[in-house]
Write a protein that holds these residues in place. Structure first.
Motif, PDB file in Angstrom:
ATOM      1  N   THR A   5       0.901  -1.033  -0.055  1.00  0.00           N
ATOM      2  CA  THR A   5       0.118   0.043   0.086  1.00  0.00           C
ATOM      3  C   THR A   5       0.874   1.117   0.097  1.00  0.00           C
ATOM      4  O   THR A   5       1.711   1.443   0.963  1.00  0.00           O
ATOM      5  CB  THR A   5      -0.969   0.037   1.294  1.00  0.00           C
ATOM      6  OG1 THR A   5      -1.738  -0.993   1.203  1.00  0.00           O
ATOM      7  CG2 THR A   5      -1.742   1.385   1.210  1.00  0.00           C
ATOM      8  N   GLU A  38      -3.083   5.079  -1.690  1.00  0.00           N
ATOM      9  CA  GLU A  38      -3.579   5.797  -0.890  1.00  0.00           C
ATOM     10  C   GLU A  38      -3.208   7.341  -0.834  1.00  0.00           C
ATOM     11  O   GLU A  38      -1.992   7.628  -0.646  1.00  0.00           O
ATOM     12  CB  GLU A  38      -3.804   5.150   0.605  1.00  0.00           C
ATOM     13  CG  GLU A  38      -4.231   4.085   0.526  1.00  0.00           C
ATOM     14  CD  GLU A  38      -6.006   3.991   0.606  1.00  0.00           C
ATOM     15  OE1 GLU A  38      -6.544   4.891   0.367  1.00  0.00           O
ATOM     16  OE2 GLU A  38      -6.528   2.717   1.007  1.00  0.00           O
ATOM     17  N   HIS A  45      -3.467  12.207   8.567  1.00  0.00           N
ATOM     18  CA  HIS A  45      -4.278  11.178   7.670  1.00  0.00           C
ATOM     19  C   HIS A  45      -3.451  10.001   7.218  1.00  0.00           C
ATOM     20  O   HIS A  45      -3.976   8.850   7.196  1.00  0.00           O
ATOM     21  CB  HIS A  45      -4.907  12.080   6.749  1.00  0.00           C
ATOM     22  CG  HIS A  45      -6.027  11.170   5.799  1.00  0.00           C
ATOM     23  ND1 HIS A  45      -6.146  11.320   4.445  1.00  0.00           N
ATOM     24  CD2 HIS A  45      -6.754   9.991   6.229  1.00  0.00           C
ATOM     25  CE1 HIS A  45      -6.796  10.410   4.139  1.00  0.00           C
ATOM     26  NE2 HIS A  45      -7.233   9.607   5.175  1.00  0.00           N
ATOM     27  N   GLU A  48      -2.919   7.501   9.602  1.00  0.00           N
ATOM     28  CA  GLU A  48      -4.056   6.738  10.016  1.00  0.00           C
ATOM     29  C   GLU A  48      -4.063   5.572   8.672  1.00  0.00           C
ATOM     30  O   GLU A  48      -4.243   4.471   8.950  1.00  0.00           O
ATOM     31  CB  GLU A  48      -5.172   7.394   9.761  1.00  0.00           C
ATOM     32  CG  GLU A  48      -5.522   8.274  10.938  1.00  0.00           C
ATOM     33  CD  GLU A  48      -6.722   9.159  10.743  1.00  0.00           C
ATOM     34  OE1 GLU A  48      -7.641   8.907  10.028  1.00  0.00           O
ATOM     35  OE2 GLU A  48      -6.660  10.251  11.529  1.00  0.00           O
ATOM     36  N   LEU A  49      -3.762   6.213   7.451  1.00  0.00           N
ATOM     37  CA  LEU A  49      -3.740   5.052   6.377  1.00  0.00           C
ATOM     38  C   LEU A  49      -2.790   4.232   6.432  1.00  0.00           C
ATOM     39  O   LEU A  49      -2.978   2.997   6.023  1.00  0.00           O
ATOM     40  CB  LEU A  49      -3.627   5.806   4.857  1.00  0.00           C
ATOM     41  CG  LEU A  49      -4.742   6.873   4.749  1.00  0.00           C
ATOM     42  CD1 LEU A  49      -4.032   7.867   3.388  1.00  0.00           C
ATOM     43  CD2 LEU A  49      -6.190   6.124   4.434  1.00  0.00           C
ATOM     44  N   ARG A  51      -1.400   2.850   9.452  1.00  0.00           N
ATOM     45  CA  ARG A  51      -1.649   2.036  10.242  1.00  0.00           C
ATOM     46  C   ARG A  51      -3.048   0.890   9.865  1.00  0.00           C
ATOM     47  O   ARG A  51      -2.723  -0.135  10.249  1.00  0.00           O
ATOM     48  CB  ARG A  51      -2.299   2.749  11.710  1.00  0.00           C
ATOM     49  CG  ARG A  51      -0.982   3.356  12.434  1.00  0.00           C
ATOM     50  CD  ARG A  51      -1.617   3.697  13.752  1.00  0.00           C
ATOM     51  NE  ARG A  51      -2.224   5.033  13.925  1.00  0.00           N
ATOM     52  CZ  ARG A  51      -1.765   6.298  13.877  1.00  0.00           C
ATOM     53  NH1 ARG A  51      -0.591   6.301  13.998  1.00  0.00           N
ATOM     54  NH2 ARG A  51      -2.573   7.241  13.546  1.00  0.00           N
ATOM     55  N   GLU A  52      -3.749   1.421   9.093  1.00  0.00           N
ATOM     56  CA  GLU A  52      -4.718   0.647   8.644  1.00  0.00           C
ATOM     57  C   GLU A  52      -4.401  -0.448   7.676  1.00  0.00           C
ATOM     58  O   GLU A  52      -4.506  -1.633   7.612  1.00  0.00           O
ATOM     59  CB  GLU A  52      -5.878   1.244   7.969  1.00  0.00           C
ATOM     60  CG  GLU A  52      -6.489   2.202   9.002  1.00  0.00           C
ATOM     61  CD  GLU A  52      -7.545   3.088   8.257  1.00  0.00           C
ATOM     62  OE1 GLU A  52      -7.634   3.064   7.121  1.00  0.00           O
ATOM     63  OE2 GLU A  52      -8.209   3.994   8.872  1.00  0.00           O
ATOM     64  N   ALA A  53      -3.319  -0.108   6.805  1.00  0.00           N
ATOM     65  CA  ALA A  53      -2.755  -0.881   5.842  1.00  0.00           C
ATOM     66  C   ALA A  53      -1.674  -1.811   6.566  1.00  0.00           C
ATOM     67  O   ALA A  53      -1.869  -3.076   6.326  1.00  0.00           O
ATOM     68  CB  ALA A  53      -1.800  -0.167   4.681  1.00  0.00           C
ATOM     69  N   GLN A  55      -2.232  -3.004   9.435  1.00  0.00           N
ATOM     70  CA  GLN A  55      -2.908  -4.016  10.316  1.00  0.00           C
ATOM     71  C   GLN A  55      -3.388  -5.147   9.476  1.00  0.00           C
ATOM     72  O   GLN A  55      -4.084  -6.157   9.915  1.00  0.00           O
ATOM     73  CB  GLN A  55      -4.148  -3.323  11.086  1.00  0.00           C
ATOM     74  CG  GLN A  55      -3.769  -2.484  12.212  1.00  0.00           C
ATOM     75  CD  GLN A  55      -4.795  -1.573  12.781  1.00  0.00           C
ATOM     76  OE1 GLN A  55      -5.659  -1.431  12.023  1.00  0.00           O
ATOM     77  NE2 GLN A  55      -4.281  -1.011  13.827  1.00  0.00           N
ATOM     78  N   ARG A  56      -3.558  -4.704   8.107  1.00  0.00           N
ATOM     79  CA  ARG A  56      -4.145  -5.681   7.052  1.00  0.00           C
ATOM     80  C   ARG A  56      -3.005  -6.638   6.296  1.00  0.00           C
ATOM     81  O   ARG A  56      -3.360  -7.564   5.561  1.00  0.00           O
ATOM     82  CB  ARG A  56      -4.748  -5.011   5.907  1.00  0.00           C
ATOM     83  CG  ARG A  56      -6.200  -4.312   6.422  1.00  0.00           C
ATOM     84  CD  ARG A  56      -6.802  -3.894   5.127  1.00  0.00           C
ATOM     85  NE  ARG A  56      -6.249  -2.751   4.746  1.00  0.00           N
ATOM     86  CZ  ARG A  56      -6.125  -2.568   3.292  1.00  0.00           C
ATOM     87  NH1 ARG A  56      -5.898  -3.396   2.409  1.00  0.00           N
ATOM     88  NH2 ARG A  56      -5.460  -1.363   2.806  1.00  0.00           N
ATOM     89  N   THR A  79       4.781  -1.784  15.840  1.00  0.00           N
ATOM     90  CA  THR A  79       3.150  -2.548  15.257  1.00  0.00           C
ATOM     91  C   THR A  79       3.766  -3.924  14.728  1.00  0.00           C
ATOM     92  O   THR A  79       2.964  -4.642  14.566  1.00  0.00           O
ATOM     93  CB  THR A  79       2.552  -1.724  14.533  1.00  0.00           C
ATOM     94  OG1 THR A  79       3.347  -1.464  13.132  1.00  0.00           O
ATOM     95  CG2 THR A  79       2.100  -0.307  14.985  1.00  0.00           C
TER      96      THR A  79
END
Length: 293
Positions: A5, A38, A45, A48-49, A51-53, A55-56, A79
């Motif tokens: 990502t 993204e 922001h 945030e993007l 961290r979300e990526a 986590q996936r 993480t």
């Protein structure tokens, strides 16, 4: 095959970032890797993007300069997620410290085949920043003022903005009285700046801390003491090679935690984006981030 990502900030060097990503993205996709892009609205922001990526289970590509690298790397610190860098900024100082290739083909190959390796990060704490994590360095003094001028320059971009910002900062700087505490030991001096460096480079390819290593669990603390302005300009020129550390006005310490205080609200910065005034504390987080390098 790896799944990536890429996080891009279109408002900060957007054209340069898009161009840098384009060449690498084609090579990644041709090799069979998955890639999604993204676009962030701000550095917050972008974090945030990222961290979300992460986590996936995706490899997060920070596309941009040291601000994006530091913001996204800080968000992923601790993480277990993997970071890749696509340098596209004014300085790309952390990428340089990692020894990343500049050729798109070589960079794509590293992203595809390279193994994640741990690097240290820096936790920044002050009245404004509550354990904000960055990658390269924290600096408090004339260099932070120069970076602030460069970030707010309207007519100049790139390296030129930093040079003009530095000239403006140096000619108006009044030496500050610092109190720097490294691992509990206090050092007082009057001068220009304190740099707590994880990366040896800062300020667009200036080798401020030649002995700094991104994976040794320590910060290199460089203090530049008072000098006549003419001599200070000569010292600044020596930052290109790291020769300044041999000057008697430059002192180098090493430690895990650095507290910087001064006799006035001296500005500090970190990775070209984080800005406030001292007092501030920098603490190394050993091996907290996995990076393709």
């Amino acid at each position: 095959m790896r799944q990536f990502t890429a996080v891009v900030n279109p408002t900060a060097g957007g054209a340069t970032s898009a161009a840098a990503l384009l060449g690498v993205a084609r090579l990644l996709r041709e090799a069979g890797a998955g890639l999604e892009t993204e676009y962030s609205r701000s550095l917050a922001h972008a974090r945030e993007l990222a961290r979300e990526a992460g986590q996936r289970g995706r490899v997060v590509l920070a596309v941009g300069g040291d601000g994006m690298a530091g913001g996204i790397g800080g968000a992923l610190s601790g993480t277990g997620a993997v970071l890749g860098l696509v340098p596209a900024g004014r300085g790309n100082d952390f990428a340089r410290a990692l020894g990343l290739p500049t050729d798109p083909g070589a960079l794509a190959e590293l992203l595809l085949r390279g193994e994640p390796r741990p690097v240290d990060t820096i936790e920044v704490t002050s009245a404004v920043h509550d354990r904000t994590v960055v990658l390269g360095s924290l600096y408090a003094g004339v260099d932070a003022l120069a970076n602030r001028h460069a970030n707010h320059a309207r007519l100049l971009r790139g390296t030129a903005s930093y040079y003009v910002g530095a000239l403006r900062a140096i000619t108006t700087w009044r030496p500050a009285r610092y109190r720097v505490t490294v691992d509990g030991r206090e050092h007082a001096f009057t001068g220009y700046t304190v740099v707590a460096a994880n990366s040896g480079y800062y300020g667009s390819n200036r080798l401020v801390a030649p002995a700094a290593r991104v994976d040794d669990g320590l910060l290199e603390v460089v203090t530049i003491h008072h000098a006549p302005r003419r001599l200070f300009f000569a010292l600044m020129n020596e930052l290109a090679t790291g020769a300044h550390v041999h000057r008697p006005q430059v002192h180098v310490l090493r430690g895990k935690e650095v507290r910087i205080e001064a006799d006035r609200p001296v500005p500090y910065g970190a990775d070209g984006e984080v800005e406030a005034v001292v007092p501030v504390t920098a603490r190394v987080l050993p091996g907290a981030l996995r990076v393709l390098r």
